[in-house]
Design a protein around this motif. Structure first.
Motif, PDB file in Angstrom:
ATOM      1  N   ALA A 244       0.594  -1.783   0.092  1.00 46.54           N
ATOM      2  CA  ALA A 244      -0.042  -0.645   0.098  1.00 46.54           C
ATOM      3  C   ALA A 244       1.056   0.868  -0.014  1.00 46.54           C
ATOM      4  O   ALA A 244       0.651   1.978  -0.890  1.00 46.54           O
ATOM      5  N   ASP A 245       1.553   1.329   0.455  1.00 39.77           N
ATOM      6  CA  ASP A 245       2.877   2.313   0.723  1.00 39.77           C
ATOM      7  C   ASP A 245       3.568   2.864  -0.121  1.00 39.77           C
ATOM      8  O   ASP A 245       3.917   3.657  -0.830  1.00 39.77           O
ATOM      9  N   THR A 246       4.257   1.545  -0.918  1.00 37.61           N
ATOM     10  CA  THR A 246       5.181   1.942  -2.310  1.00 37.61           C
ATOM     11  C   THR A 246       4.193   1.890  -2.992  1.00 37.61           C
ATOM     12  O   THR A 246       4.631   3.132  -4.298  1.00 37.61           O
ATOM     13  N   PHE A 247       3.547   1.095  -3.932  1.00 38.88           N
ATOM     14  CA  PHE A 247       2.762   1.075  -4.356  1.00 38.88           C
ATOM     15  C   PHE A 247       1.445   1.292  -4.870  1.00 38.88           C
ATOM     16  O   PHE A 247       0.916   1.473  -5.706  1.00 38.88           O
ATOM     17  N   GLY A 248       0.552   1.861  -4.147  1.00 39.59           N
ATOM     18  CA  GLY A 248      -0.235   1.974  -3.629  1.00 39.59           C
ATOM     19  C   GLY A 248      -1.442   1.169  -3.932  1.00 39.59           C
ATOM     20  O   GLY A 248      -2.741   1.891  -4.291  1.00 39.59           O
ATOM     21  N   ARG A 249      -1.276   0.527  -4.021  1.00 44.13           N
ATOM     22  CA  ARG A 249      -2.176  -0.900  -4.117  1.00 44.13           C
ATOM     23  C   ARG A 249      -2.630  -2.073  -2.599  1.00 44.13           C
ATOM     24  O   ARG A 249      -1.809  -2.276  -2.134  1.00 44.13           O
ATOM     25  N   GLN A 250      -4.405  -3.231  -3.102  1.00 46.92           N
ATOM     26  CA  GLN A 250      -3.558  -3.859  -1.865  1.00 46.92           C
ATOM     27  C   GLN A 250      -3.928  -5.042  -2.239  1.00 46.92           C
ATOM     28  O   GLN A 250      -3.944  -5.312  -3.447  1.00 46.92           O
ATOM     29  N   ILE A 251      -3.808  -6.281  -1.595  1.00 46.29           N
ATOM     30  CA  ILE A 251      -3.175  -6.992  -2.238  1.00 46.29           C
ATOM     31  C   ILE A 251      -3.795  -7.958  -1.062  1.00 46.29           C
ATOM     32  O   ILE A 251      -4.210  -7.867  -0.251  1.00 46.29           O
ATOM     33  N   GLN A 252      -4.462  -9.113  -1.786  1.00 42.47           N
ATOM     34  CA  GLN A 252      -4.653 -10.382  -0.037  1.00 42.47           C
ATOM     35  C   GLN A 252      -3.852 -11.445  -0.200  1.00 42.47           C
ATOM     36  O   GLN A 252      -2.821 -11.776  -1.069  1.00 42.47           O
ATOM     37  N   ILE A 253      -3.684 -11.992   1.128  1.00 39.75           N
ATOM     38  CA  ILE A 253      -2.821 -12.710   1.188  1.00 39.75           C
ATOM     39  C   ILE A 253      -4.019 -14.149   1.570  1.00 39.75           C
ATOM     40  O   ILE A 253      -4.441 -14.004   1.978  1.00 39.75           O
ATOM     41  N   TRP A 254      -2.646 -15.065   0.959  1.00 36.58           N
ATOM     42  CA  TRP A 254      -2.980 -16.779   0.610  1.00 36.58           C
ATOM     43  C   TRP A 254      -2.258 -17.183   1.517  1.00 36.58           C
ATOM     44  O   TRP A 254      -1.109 -17.228   0.967  1.00 36.58           O
ATOM     45  N   ILE A 255      -2.534 -18.242   1.887  1.00 37.85           N
ATOM     46  CA  ILE A 255      -1.603 -19.559   2.162  1.00 37.85           C
ATOM     47  C   ILE A 255      -2.320 -21.437   1.678  1.00 37.85           C
ATOM     48  O   ILE A 255      -3.720 -21.065   2.069  1.00 37.85           O
ATOM     49  N   GLN A 256      -1.171 -21.441   2.513  1.00 41.00           N
ATOM     50  CA  GLN A 256      -1.831 -23.255   1.756  1.00 41.00           C
ATOM     51  C   GLN A 256      -1.673 -24.247   3.335  1.00 41.00           C
ATOM     52  O   GLN A 256      -1.160 -23.879   4.379  1.00 41.00           O
ATOM     53  N   ALA A 257      -2.718 -25.047   2.661  1.00 41.99           N
ATOM     54  CA  ALA A 257      -3.092 -26.762   3.674  1.00 41.99           C
ATOM     55  C   ALA A 257      -3.894 -27.647   3.544  1.00 41.99           C
ATOM     56  O   ALA A 257      -3.828 -27.343   2.248  1.00 41.99           O
ATOM     57  N   TYR A 258      -3.617 -28.390   4.591  1.00 42.58           N
ATOM     58  CA  TYR A 258      -3.857 -29.404   3.870  1.00 42.58           C
ATOM     59  C   TYR A 258      -4.651 -30.025   4.812  1.00 42.58           C
ATOM     60  O   TYR A 258      -4.990 -29.572   5.864  1.00 42.58           O
ATOM     61  N   VAL A 259      -5.870 -30.516   4.467  1.00 41.63           N
ATOM     62  CA  VAL A 259      -7.189 -30.927   4.758  1.00 41.63           C
ATOM     63  C   VAL A 259      -7.569 -32.283   5.408  1.00 41.63           C
ATOM     64  O   VAL A 259      -7.370 -33.054   4.287  1.00 41.63           O
ATOM     65  N   VAL A 260      -7.720 -32.324   6.449  1.00 38.51           N
ATOM     66  CA  VAL A 260      -8.072 -33.495   6.736  1.00 38.51           C
ATOM     67  C   VAL A 260      -9.427 -34.097   8.316  1.00 38.51           C
ATOM     68  O   VAL A 260      -9.425 -33.760   9.012  1.00 38.51           O
TER      69      VAL A 260
END
Ligand SMILES: Cc1cc2nc3c(=O)[nH]c(=O)nc-3n(C[C@H](O)[C@H](O)[C@H](O)COP(=O)(O)O)c2cc1C
Length: 383
Positions: A244-260
């Motif tokens: 946001a500060d450097t490029f004036g843009r919004q991003i989403q943050i995703w992570i990986q997970a395994y599901v049992v």
């Protein structure tokens, strides 16, 4: 002539759900490094079945990985995967709602080819395509293509030129020349443009400062590593602030997970112990552990090996539907927008998750009830 659509209107990865869902690694063998017979086996029917299950449940993303060589020996299942653009074209033609992704390594694919292939897939899936840009490091892949590793700074400089060319090919009507350090394009031109305007959603999983800069300049979604909760909270916050500060843009943050998902947490843990530890594909886990560039404590070693046996990486989402929904909501509170998930057996796993976990996320207000007609696809025939 195709209709141009603002990508936020057509691509579900831009919807308002606070917890976004993705299914990962269904274009290859070896997500879970295990010998249990119920593990996922790569056939087109199995891959499509998992994609259709995710699509019917209203997942935002169906995401392949990109790997060309085997991670162990010839014949080992780690070397078996479908090429991710070709795969996405097939998946895009047979799904209606989810975002359809490809994972492309920039050095393994000429940008003029990639731009046209992606525009084609975006037309096939009515503007639901997204690109995971990989600037990778897998030595066997680089050697097979005859590429020299440019080092992290060089890789992302190359990727910057590559994606700049794609964006121009996707948006400019006239021919253009591009003279870069790594790539030169003479009279660049590509039609049709993608349906999505200004261009398809872009994501990147780089962990380095250079990767972070690349995301800031170009991408909509960043994958971050799964570490301690405190690390992920700080990383998500600092990443967003930096972009946001450097490029004036919004991003989403995703992570990986395994599901049992089982009836209880204890049952899920017991099953992970069986398939990911007792029945682990040790040769595959060993091969990946050898690539680690820092020594691990004995305790870390056990955890890393277990997680590698259990899935392509990421953190565990284990237990009953309630356990899993609670954990996802807690992680959302750390600043995580999306979960890229894998299962040992996608056929049952994705469907059970859709039946039991998603309604809990909806009731808690983290997802809107999935209404297929409003899910971001342009109806076939309206173009
Ligand atoms: C969710 C996720 C998926 C990834 N998929 C691939 C992949 O399919 N192929 C690949 O070569 N690298 C893949 N990577 C590796 C990243 O693109 C990246 O090279 C790695 O995280 C190291 O970051 P760096 O390039 O900034 O050093 C993946 C990483 C993550 C976290």
């Amino acid at each position: 002539m195709a209709v141009d659509r603002a990508r936020a209107d057509v691509n579900p990865v831009f919807n308002d759900n606070k917890i976004k869902l993705g299914v990962f690694h269904i274009n290859g063998e070896g997500a879970a490094k295990t010998r249990v017979p119920e593990r996922f086996h790569l056939t087109w029917d199995n891959s499509l079945d998992a994609a259709i299950a995710a699509d019917a449940a209203g997942f935002e993303a169906i995401v392949p990985f990109s790997r060309w060589t085997t991670e162990v020996d010839p014949g080992h299942l780690s070397g078996t995967s479908y090429e991710s653009l070709t795969w996405a074209a097939g998946i895009g033609a047979q799904t209606r709602h989810s975002g359809v992704m490809s994972t492309c390594h920039v050095m393994h694919m000429h940008p003029v080819f990639a731009a046209k292939a992606i525009a084609t897939i975006d037309h096939i899936c009515n503007g639901r395509f997204a690109l995971n840009v990989v600037c990778g490091w897998v030595p066997g892949d680089m050697e097979m293509f005859g590429h020299t590793d440019l080092g992290v700074a060089g890789r992302y400089a190359y990727a910057d030129e590559w994606i700049t060319i794609l964006k121009r090919l996707w948006s400019e009507d006239d021919e253009f020349d591009f003279d870069g350090r790594y790539l030169n394009i003479s009279r660049g031109y590509s039609m049709p443009h993608p349906i999505q305007r200004p261009y398809p959603a872009l994501m990147n999983a780089g962990g380095s400062d250079e990767g972070q800069n690349f995301v800031g300049r170009h991408c909509d979604i960043a994958f971050i590593r799964t570490e301690t909760r405190e690390w992920m909270r700080n990383r998500a916050a600092s990443y967003r602030k930096f972009v946001a500060d450097t490029f004036g843009r919004q991003i989403q943050i995703w992570i990986q997970a395994y599901v049992v998902q089982r009836d209880s947490y204890a049952e899920a843990v017991k099953y992970v112990d069986r398939y990911a530890v007792d029945e682990a594909d040790r040769a595959h886990v060993d091969a990946i552990m050898r690539r680690r560039n820092r020594p691990l404590s004995a305790e870390e070693n056990i955890i890393y090996r277990r997680n590698l046996g259990a899935g392509p990486g990421g953190l565990p989402l284990l237990g009953s539907a309630e356990d899993i929904a609670r954990e996802m909501i807690e992680l959302s509170g750390l600043g995580i927008d999306g979960f890229l998930m894998s299962w040992v057996d996608y056929r049952d796993g994705v469907r059970r998750f859709g039946r039991e976990v998603i309604p809990l996320l909806e009731q808690a207000g983290y997802r809107k009830p999935f209404r297929p007609q409003a899910a971001g696809a342009v109806a076939v025939g309206s173009r």
